[in-house]
Scaffold this motif. Structure first.
Motif, PDB file in Angstrom:
ATOM      1  N   GLY A 179      -1.251   6.037  -5.225  1.00 55.63           N
ATOM      2  CA  GLY A 179      -0.024   6.779  -4.984  1.00 55.63           C
ATOM      3  C   GLY A 179      -0.111   8.279  -5.130  1.00 55.63           C
ATOM      4  N   ILE A 180      -1.327   8.837  -5.131  1.00 56.88           N
ATOM      5  CA  ILE A 180      -1.473  10.287  -5.253  1.00 56.88           C
ATOM      6  C   ILE A 180      -1.760  10.875  -3.879  1.00 56.88           C
ATOM      7  CG2 ILE A 180      -2.862  12.156  -6.216  1.00 56.88           C
ATOM      8  CD1 ILE A 180      -3.317  10.482  -8.664  1.00 56.88           C
ATOM      9  N   ASP A 181      -0.930  11.802  -3.454  1.00 55.33           N
ATOM     10  CA  ASP A 181      -1.116  12.465  -2.171  1.00 55.33           C
ATOM     11  C   ASP A 181      -1.921  13.738  -2.395  1.00 55.33           C
ATOM     12  OD1 ASP A 181      -1.018  13.530   0.343  1.00 55.33           O
ATOM     13  OD2 ASP A 181       1.138  13.929   0.345  1.00 55.33           O
ATOM     14  N   VAL A 182      -3.159  13.768  -1.888  1.00 55.11           N
ATOM     15  CA  VAL A 182      -4.002  14.951  -2.045  1.00 55.11           C
ATOM     16  C   VAL A 182      -4.046  15.768  -0.759  1.00 55.11           C
ATOM     17  CG1 VAL A 182      -5.443  13.977  -3.859  1.00 55.11           C
ATOM     18  CG2 VAL A 182      -6.069  13.602  -1.460  1.00 55.11           C
ATOM     19  N   GLY A 183      -3.132  15.459   0.168  1.00 57.73           N
ATOM     20  CA  GLY A 183      -3.073  16.205   1.422  1.00 57.73           C
ATOM     21  C   GLY A 183      -2.483  17.588   1.222  1.00 57.73           C
ATOM     22  N   CYS A 184      -2.615  18.404   2.244  1.00 58.64           N
ATOM     23  CA  CYS A 184      -2.051  19.748   2.176  1.00 58.64           C
ATOM     24  C   CYS A 184      -1.690  20.218   3.581  1.00 58.64           C
ATOM     25  CB  CYS A 184      -3.040  20.726   1.530  1.00 58.64           C
ATOM     26  SG  CYS A 184      -4.520  21.040   2.526  1.00 58.64           S
ATOM     27  N   GLU A 185      -0.882  21.250   3.649  1.00 61.88           N
ATOM     28  CA  GLU A 185      -0.541  21.884   4.911  1.00 61.88           C
ATOM     29  C   GLU A 185      -1.092  23.294   4.920  1.00 61.88           C
ATOM     30  OE1 GLU A 185       3.685  21.612   5.237  1.00 61.88           O
ATOM     31  OE2 GLU A 185       3.624  19.545   5.985  1.00 61.88           O
ATOM     32  N   VAL A 186      -1.650  23.704   6.056  1.00 57.08           N
ATOM     33  CA  VAL A 186      -2.216  25.039   6.179  1.00 57.08           C
ATOM     34  C   VAL A 186      -1.595  25.730   7.384  1.00 57.08           C
ATOM     35  CG1 VAL A 186      -4.383  24.383   5.061  1.00 57.08           C
ATOM     36  CG2 VAL A 186      -4.179  24.193   7.553  1.00 57.08           C
ATOM     37  N   ALA A 187      -1.874  27.036   7.496  1.00 55.79           N
ATOM     38  CA  ALA A 187      -1.379  27.842   8.619  1.00 55.79           C
ATOM     39  C   ALA A 187       0.145  27.789   8.710  1.00 55.79           C
ATOM     40  CB  ALA A 187      -2.024  27.404   9.937  1.00 55.79           C
ATOM     41  N   ILE A 240      -0.570  22.841  10.405  1.00 54.45           N
ATOM     42  CA  ILE A 240      -1.636  21.837  10.420  1.00 54.45           C
ATOM     43  C   ILE A 240      -1.573  21.046   9.118  1.00 54.45           C
ATOM     44  CG2 ILE A 240      -4.121  21.413  10.551  1.00 54.45           C
ATOM     45  CD1 ILE A 240      -4.414  24.085  11.982  1.00 54.45           C
ATOM     46  N   ARG A 241      -1.520  19.730   9.239  1.00 55.63           N
ATOM     47  CA  ARG A 241      -1.521  18.835   8.080  1.00 55.63           C
ATOM     48  C   ARG A 241      -2.924  18.287   7.880  1.00 55.63           C
ATOM     49  NH1 ARG A 241       0.761  17.212   3.265  1.00 55.63           N
ATOM     50  NH2 ARG A 241       0.164  15.073   2.845  1.00 55.63           N
ATOM     51  N   MET A 242      -3.425  18.309   6.650  1.00 52.85           N
ATOM     52  CA  MET A 242      -4.759  17.807   6.324  1.00 52.85           C
ATOM     53  C   MET A 242      -4.654  16.700   5.287  1.00 52.85           C
ATOM     54  SD  MET A 242      -6.744  21.471   6.083  1.00 52.85           S
ATOM     55  CE  MET A 242      -8.377  20.728   6.009  1.00 52.85           C
ATOM     56  N   SER A 243      -5.465  15.655   5.446  1.00 56.18           N
ATOM     57  CA  SER A 243      -5.431  14.535   4.508  1.00 56.18           C
ATOM     58  C   SER A 243      -5.959  14.926   3.140  1.00 56.18           C
ATOM     59  CB  SER A 243      -6.250  13.365   5.065  1.00 56.18           C
ATOM     60  OG  SER A 243      -7.603  13.754   5.251  1.00 56.18           O
ATOM     61  N   VAL A 244      -6.929  15.802   3.117  1.00 58.52           N
ATOM     62  CA  VAL A 244      -7.461  16.392   1.889  1.00 58.52           C
ATOM     63  C   VAL A 244      -7.779  17.848   2.193  1.00 58.52           C
ATOM     64  CG1 VAL A 244      -8.422  14.268   0.910  1.00 58.52           C
ATOM     65  CG2 VAL A 244      -9.820  15.629   2.432  1.00 58.52           C
ATOM     66  N   PRO A 245      -7.807  18.726   1.185  1.00 59.71           N
ATOM     67  CA  PRO A 245      -8.012  20.159   1.447  1.00 59.71           C
ATOM     68  C   PRO A 245      -9.484  20.487   1.701  1.00 59.71           C
ATOM     69  CG  PRO A 245      -7.728  19.786  -0.895  1.00 59.71           C
ATOM     70  CD  PRO A 245      -7.500  18.454  -0.232  1.00 59.71           C
ATOM     71  N   LEU A 246      -9.993  20.036   2.847  1.00 59.54           N
ATOM     72  CA  LEU A 246     -11.426  20.155   3.127  1.00 59.54           C
ATOM     73  C   LEU A 246     -11.654  20.647   4.548  1.00 59.54           C
ATOM     74  CD1 LEU A 246     -14.326  19.633   2.104  1.00 59.54           C
ATOM     75  CD2 LEU A 246     -14.111  17.313   3.004  1.00 59.54           C
TER      76      LEU A 246
END
Length: 336
Positions: free
Chosen positions: A87-95, A99-105
């Motif tokens: 249940g931990i969301d490690v995604g992030c949004e950039v720009a 842009i949605r990313m599943s992990v900050p990579l």
């Protein structure tokens, strides 16, 4: 050791499950045997060899001398028995959230030419399947890479193999000003590596040296950079990042990049990978990424330009521990 297994399409796939032993070393080289074994285990099993890096004892790197409280309290630093949290969301949004990313990579910008093509395709497909981003570097767009969606097209000083169609591929465009291994230096792919497919991709003759000048010959001021940022945005409809090397003035550069309308900055720290850096530049120019990120984040916050603007940290990022520390220092995402 190579094992053979049946693929779903009936063909045989090669599985590598054993590597050559790494010679033990006592030098201050960053890529120690422990770090390399950690990367190999991640590649083979998807699980780390350790949670907290045991080989950083005595390291002079600032990032290795920073600790989380949990790390100091953890009596079992290995990854054995590590449980996957639910249940931990490690995604992030950039720009600015575009842009949605599943992990900050962000998989770093490695060109077709510097790499053989197979790694470029593998990385681009991995980005598609996992929901991260993959920079293609400045070597033009490999035909198979062009089929992938989660790529970032690089607009570098030589502009090899680029046209409007290729600029509109993928998720974003990155204007490469510099890289951490050789700040202020351009690129050079020897002619011996420019075979037929690289020639077609880069649009240069077979056997010709591919030389990227140090400056963009149409960017000599911050106002010139602003014109290029908005021209690329209007031509592609994509977010635009700017990639720079980490030097003493990187905080002011980051503020300028944000003020000129870019969606984010990729800061490439000292020691970032390349096969063509003069040793005098590699060893004496540039600062570590952890110092650059902290100062850039502080400057952007002071100027009121941090909200939504993306800071990507690159250069000697080798583990999840490095990633967590860089994000604590102010990065939104890391590049490896």
């Amino acid at each position: 050791m190579e094992l053979f297994a049946e693929r779903m399409d009936g063909k045989q796939a090669i599985i590598v499950d054993r590597y050559l032993n790494i010679p033990r070393q006592s030098s201050p080289e960053f890529w120690t045997a422990s770090r390399i074994e950690h990367i190999r285990k991640l590649a083979a099993t998807g699980r780390p060899a350790f949670v907290w890096d045991p080989c950083k004892s005595g390291s002079k790197r600032v990032l290795d001398r920073l600790f989380f409280r949990r790390e100091l309290e953890d009596l079992v630093p290995s990854a054995d028995g590590l449980e996957e949290p639910d249940g931990i969301d490690v995604g992030c949004e950039v720009a600015y959230g575009r842009i949605r990313m599943s992990v900050p990579l962000y998989l770093g910008d490695m060109s077709f030419g510097a790499l053989s093509g197979i790694p470029n395709v593998a990385l681009a497909r991995a980005a598609d399947s996992t929901g991260v981003l993959c920079g293609i570097g400045e070597g033009g767009v490999h035909p198979e890479v062009a089929k992938c969606k989660r790529i970032v097209i690089q607009w570098a000083s030589a502009r090899f193999g680029l046209d409007l169609h290729r600029l509109r591929l993928g998720e974003a465009v990155v204007i490469k000003i510099g890289q951490g291994a050789k700040p202020g230096i351009g690129g050079h792919l020897p002619g011996a590596k420019v075979v037929e497919i690289i020639s077609r991709t880069r649009r240069i003759p077979v056997g010709t040296d591919a030389i990227s000048p140090a400056p963009h010959h149409d960017i000599y001021s911050i106002e010139d950079l602003e014109q290029r940022i908005w021209a690329l945005k209007e031509a592609t409809g994509k977010p635009v990042f700017v990639k720079v090397a980490a030097t003493n003035y990187v905080a002011y550069v980051a503020a300028g990049v944000a003020r000129m309308g870019a969606d984010g900055i990729i800061i490439d720290g000292q020691g970032a990978g390349t096969g063509a850096a003069p040793s005098v530049v590699r060893d004496n120019v540039g600062i570590p990424i952890e110092l650059a990120v902290a100062t850039a984040d502080a400057m952007l916050r002071r100027e009121g330009m941090r909200e939504g603007f993306t800071v990507i940290a690159a250069g000697r990022v080798s583990s999840a521990e490095d990633t967590a520390k860089l994000m604590a220092l102010g990065a939104d995402c890391v590049s490896i």
